[in-house]
Design a protein around this motif. Structure first.
Motif, PDB file in Angstrom:
ATOM      1  N   ALA A  39      49.300 -35.193 -25.768  1.00 55.65           N
ATOM      2  CA  ALA A  39      49.168 -33.711 -26.541  1.00 55.65           C
ATOM      3  C   ALA A  39      47.981 -34.181 -27.287  1.00 55.65           C
ATOM      4  O   ALA A  39      47.186 -33.028 -27.352  1.00 55.65           O
ATOM      5  N   ILE A  40      47.592 -35.034 -28.128  1.00 58.85           N
ATOM      6  CA  ILE A  40      46.605 -34.958 -29.019  1.00 58.85           C
ATOM      7  C   ILE A  40      45.439 -35.342 -28.255  1.00 58.85           C
ATOM      8  O   ILE A  40      44.056 -34.822 -28.330  1.00 58.85           O
ATOM      9  N   HIS A  41      45.309 -36.225 -26.984  1.00 60.78           N
ATOM     10  CA  HIS A  41      44.438 -36.419 -26.081  1.00 60.78           C
ATOM     11  C   HIS A  41      43.688 -35.139 -25.556  1.00 60.78           C
ATOM     12  O   HIS A  41      42.804 -35.002 -25.585  1.00 60.78           O
ATOM     13  N   SER A  42      44.696 -34.347 -24.993  1.00 57.96           N
ATOM     14  CA  SER A  42      44.530 -33.153 -24.305  1.00 57.96           C
ATOM     15  C   SER A  42      43.701 -32.044 -25.461  1.00 57.96           C
ATOM     16  O   SER A  42      42.758 -31.469 -25.035  1.00 57.96           O
ATOM     17  N   LEU A  43      44.289 -31.977 -26.596  1.00 60.42           N
ATOM     18  CA  LEU A  43      43.802 -31.224 -27.826  1.00 60.42           C
ATOM     19  C   LEU A  43      42.425 -31.684 -28.142  1.00 60.42           C
ATOM     20  O   LEU A  43      41.481 -30.482 -28.219  1.00 60.42           O
ATOM     21  N   ALA A  44      42.123 -32.906 -28.178  1.00 64.77           N
ATOM     22  CA  ALA A  44      40.677 -33.496 -28.437  1.00 64.77           C
ATOM     23  C   ALA A  44      39.951 -33.162 -27.506  1.00 64.77           C
ATOM     24  O   ALA A  44      38.878 -32.746 -27.739  1.00 64.77           O
ATOM     25  N   ASP A  45      40.326 -33.292 -26.122  1.00 65.48           N
ATOM     26  CA  ASP A  45      39.619 -33.018 -24.975  1.00 65.48           C
ATOM     27  C   ASP A  45      39.098 -31.541 -25.014  1.00 65.48           C
ATOM     28  O   ASP A  45      37.875 -31.152 -24.533  1.00 65.48           O
ATOM     29  N   ALA A  46      39.991 -30.563 -25.156  1.00 63.92           N
ATOM     30  CA  ALA A  46      39.786 -29.126 -25.323  1.00 63.92           C
ATOM     31  C   ALA A  46      38.731 -28.812 -26.412  1.00 63.92           C
ATOM     32  O   ALA A  46      37.709 -28.044 -26.121  1.00 63.92           O
ATOM     33  N   GLY A  47      38.813 -29.518 -27.492  1.00 61.49           N
ATOM     34  CA  GLY A  47      37.667 -29.421 -28.714  1.00 61.49           C
ATOM     35  C   GLY A  47      36.435 -29.850 -28.164  1.00 61.49           C
ATOM     36  O   GLY A  47      35.343 -29.345 -28.536  1.00 61.49           O
ATOM     37  N   ASN A  48      36.470 -30.982 -27.369  1.00 62.95           N
ATOM     38  CA  ASN A  48      35.292 -31.402 -26.851  1.00 62.95           C
ATOM     39  C   ASN A  48      34.445 -30.624 -25.974  1.00 62.95           C
ATOM     40  O   ASN A  48      33.350 -30.374 -26.109  1.00 62.95           O
ATOM     41  N   GLN A  49      35.321 -29.910 -25.142  1.00 65.30           N
ATOM     42  CA  GLN A  49      34.686 -28.693 -24.241  1.00 65.30           C
ATOM     43  C   GLN A  49      34.053 -27.839 -24.958  1.00 65.30           C
ATOM     44  O   GLN A  49      32.984 -27.357 -24.761  1.00 65.30           O
ATOM     45  N   VAL A  50      34.873 -27.450 -26.278  1.00 67.24           N
ATOM     46  CA  VAL A  50      34.189 -26.250 -27.074  1.00 67.24           C
ATOM     47  C   VAL A  50      32.705 -26.996 -27.574  1.00 67.24           C
ATOM     48  O   VAL A  50      31.695 -25.997 -27.568  1.00 67.24           O
ATOM     49  N   LEU A  51      32.803 -28.149 -28.224  1.00 71.07           N
ATOM     50  CA  LEU A  51      31.637 -28.722 -28.517  1.00 71.07           C
ATOM     51  C   LEU A  51      30.529 -28.669 -27.612  1.00 71.07           C
ATOM     52  O   LEU A  51      29.405 -28.364 -27.867  1.00 71.07           O
ATOM     53  N   LEU A  52      31.007 -29.104 -26.208  1.00 67.78           N
ATOM     54  CA  LEU A  52      29.718 -28.949 -25.184  1.00 67.78           C
ATOM     55  C   LEU A  52      29.183 -27.559 -25.168  1.00 67.78           C
ATOM     56  O   LEU A  52      27.940 -27.348 -25.127  1.00 67.78           O
ATOM     57  N   LEU A  53      29.923 -26.492 -25.272  1.00 64.30           N
ATOM     58  CA  LEU A  53      29.546 -25.226 -24.999  1.00 64.30           C
ATOM     59  C   LEU A  53      28.708 -24.844 -25.987  1.00 64.30           C
ATOM     60  O   LEU A  53      27.668 -24.098 -25.989  1.00 64.30           O
ATOM     61  N   VAL A  54      29.096 -25.190 -27.354  1.00 63.94           N
ATOM     62  CA  VAL A  54      28.313 -24.787 -28.456  1.00 63.94           C
ATOM     63  C   VAL A  54      26.931 -25.577 -28.540  1.00 63.94           C
ATOM     64  O   VAL A  54      26.132 -24.848 -28.813  1.00 63.94           O
ATOM     65  N   GLY A  55      26.969 -26.715 -28.057  1.00 64.85           N
ATOM     66  CA  GLY A  55      25.565 -27.653 -28.043  1.00 64.85           C
ATOM     67  C   GLY A  55      24.776 -27.000 -27.101  1.00 64.85           C
ATOM     68  O   GLY A  55      23.631 -26.761 -27.329  1.00 64.85           O
ATOM     69  N   ALA A  56      25.407 -26.406 -25.740  1.00 69.51           N
ATOM     70  CA  ALA A  56      24.185 -26.090 -24.758  1.00 69.51           C
ATOM     71  C   ALA A  56      23.802 -24.469 -25.310  1.00 69.51           C
ATOM     72  O   ALA A  56      22.564 -24.257 -25.116  1.00 69.51           O
ATOM     73  N   LYS A  57      24.722 -23.634 -26.183  1.00 64.41           N
ATOM     74  CA  LYS A  57      23.949 -22.413 -26.662  1.00 64.41           C
ATOM     75  C   LYS A  57      23.243 -22.865 -27.550  1.00 64.41           C
ATOM     76  O   LYS A  57      22.159 -22.090 -27.711  1.00 64.41           O
ATOM     77  N   ARG A  58      23.383 -23.626 -28.416  1.00 59.97           N
ATOM     78  CA  ARG A  58      22.225 -24.040 -29.617  1.00 59.97           C
ATOM     79  C   ARG A  58      21.194 -24.610 -29.079  1.00 59.97           C
ATOM     80  O   ARG A  58      19.974 -24.163 -29.521  1.00 59.97           O
ATOM     81  N   ALA A  59      21.056 -25.205 -28.081  1.00 56.00           N
ATOM     82  CA  ALA A  59      20.047 -25.906 -27.475  1.00 56.00           C
ATOM     83  C   ALA A  59      19.144 -24.937 -27.093  1.00 56.00           C
ATOM     84  O   ALA A  59      17.731 -25.101 -26.605  1.00 56.00           O
ATOM     85  N   LYS A  60      19.622 -23.548 -26.539  1.00 54.28           N
ATOM     86  CA  LYS A  60      18.545 -22.479 -26.066  1.00 54.28           C
ATOM     87  C   LYS A  60      17.676 -21.859 -27.229  1.00 54.28           C
ATOM     88  O   LYS A  60      16.907 -20.963 -26.789  1.00 54.28           O
TER      89      LYS A  60
END
Length: 319
Positions: A39-60
């Motif tokens: 459960a913690i692993h999946s929660l961390a993965d979901a947070g990681n995907q949010v981080l990737l989306l935030v990074g992609a937006k800020r890079a623009k």
């Protein structure tokens, strides 16, 4: 972020969010260490995907006076944070929880069918996410092997999602084995061992990701294929006698800096040299659209020059 990478990230985010909710519910009913680790692993993965989306937006964001080459490397920064989260929140927590359960084992006494059902459903959902990542990666990797694709990719999202999904699927299988053995034997040690195995796997994947992202943060050149293409393009431009040397640097996954010294004929007038430089820039941009920052220096070639026209060394051990 490239469309394929964005699609894979969103698919993984939706899958991991749903999986995390069901795993936490299953842990609440069974108190299984493997279920909590997952459960913690999946929660961390979901947070990681949010981080990737935030990074992609800020890079623009547009370049400013302080960051004159833009913010393209923000995608690498956030991918490096993903590795840290996977290591700490996912891996170390699972190791701790497993260690605690091994020393104080408790059999799964209630709702025994729940963890098996949840893990089987999670494997199905994670497989769909993994399939999406594989389909999108296949569009980019061509005939390149998976190991080389992951190690040499300059865009971090797809390799991160591929490794996360692979680790998630493997972790689910390990959790299922631990839970099934605990249910079959009544010994909670197997549940704890399953959690520790998940933690060890996540730590290894996180370390690998951190090493890859560190290399991208430090600055990597274009791939050998891209460099060879640029070299061939430059040498085909009329007025360029030869390419003396070339350096490339990724300012972001889809933004490349190219610096080169070109040999022109002795006695060439300034107007002709300027026209040759302009033609070379246009040719490079047409051949490699990623080459957005180009700096070319004309020179007269002599025997004192040390040509450095080769692409970078083989990339397999680059990181």
């Amino acid at each position: 972020m490239a469309g394929g990478g964005n699609k894979a990230v969103v698919a993984a985010l939706l899958a991991n969010t749903g999986i995390a909710v069901t795993k936490f519910a299953a842990w609440g009913l069974t108190q299984s260490a493997s279920m909590l680790a997952e459960a913690i692993h999946s929660l961390a993965d979901a947070g990681n995907q949010v981080l990737l989306l935030v990074g992609a937006k800020r890079a623009k964001r547009e370049a400013d006076e302080l960051h004159q080459f833009g913010f393209g490397r923000e995608r690498y920064v956030y991918s490096f944070i993903v590795a840290i989260v996977l290591f700490s929140v996912g891996g170390l927590f699972a190791l701790y929880e497993g260690y605690h359960k091994v020393h104080e084992p408790h059999a799964i006494e209630h709702w025994k069918w729940v963890p098996v059902a949840v893990l089987v459903a999670a494997i199905a959902m994670e497989s769909l996410s993994f399939r999406t990542a594989i389909v999108e990666a296949n569009k980019l990797r061509g005939s390149v092997g998976w190991t080389r694709f992951v190690r040499n990719a300059r865009a971090p999202e797809l390799p991160v999602i591929l490794l996360e999904d692979f680790a998630a699927l493997t972790g689910l299988v390990l959790a299922l084995i631990g839970v099934v053995l605990t249910l079959a034997t009544g010994n909670g040690v197997f549940d704890g061992l399953g959690s520790m195995a998940i933690g060890a796997l996540l730590v290894c994947v996180a370390i690998f990701l951190a090493i890859e992202m560190k290399s991208l943060l430090l600055g990597e050149s274009a791939t050998r294929e891209v460099q060879s293409h640029i070299v061939t393009t430059i040498e085909s431009v009329p007025g360029v006698q030869r390419l003396i040397h070339i350096k490339t640097l990724h300012l972001g996954p889809e933004e490349l800096l190219v610096a080169a010294k070109l040999a022109v004929a002795p006695g060439t007038d300034a107007a002709t040299i300027a026209a040759t430089i302009d033609a070379t820039e246009r040719a490079i941009r047409a051949a490699e659209p990623m080459a957005q920052q180009i700096y070319l220096e004309p020179d007269i070639y002599t025997e004192n020059h040390t040509p450095d026209r080769r692409p970078a060394a083989p990339e397999a051990p680059a990181h």
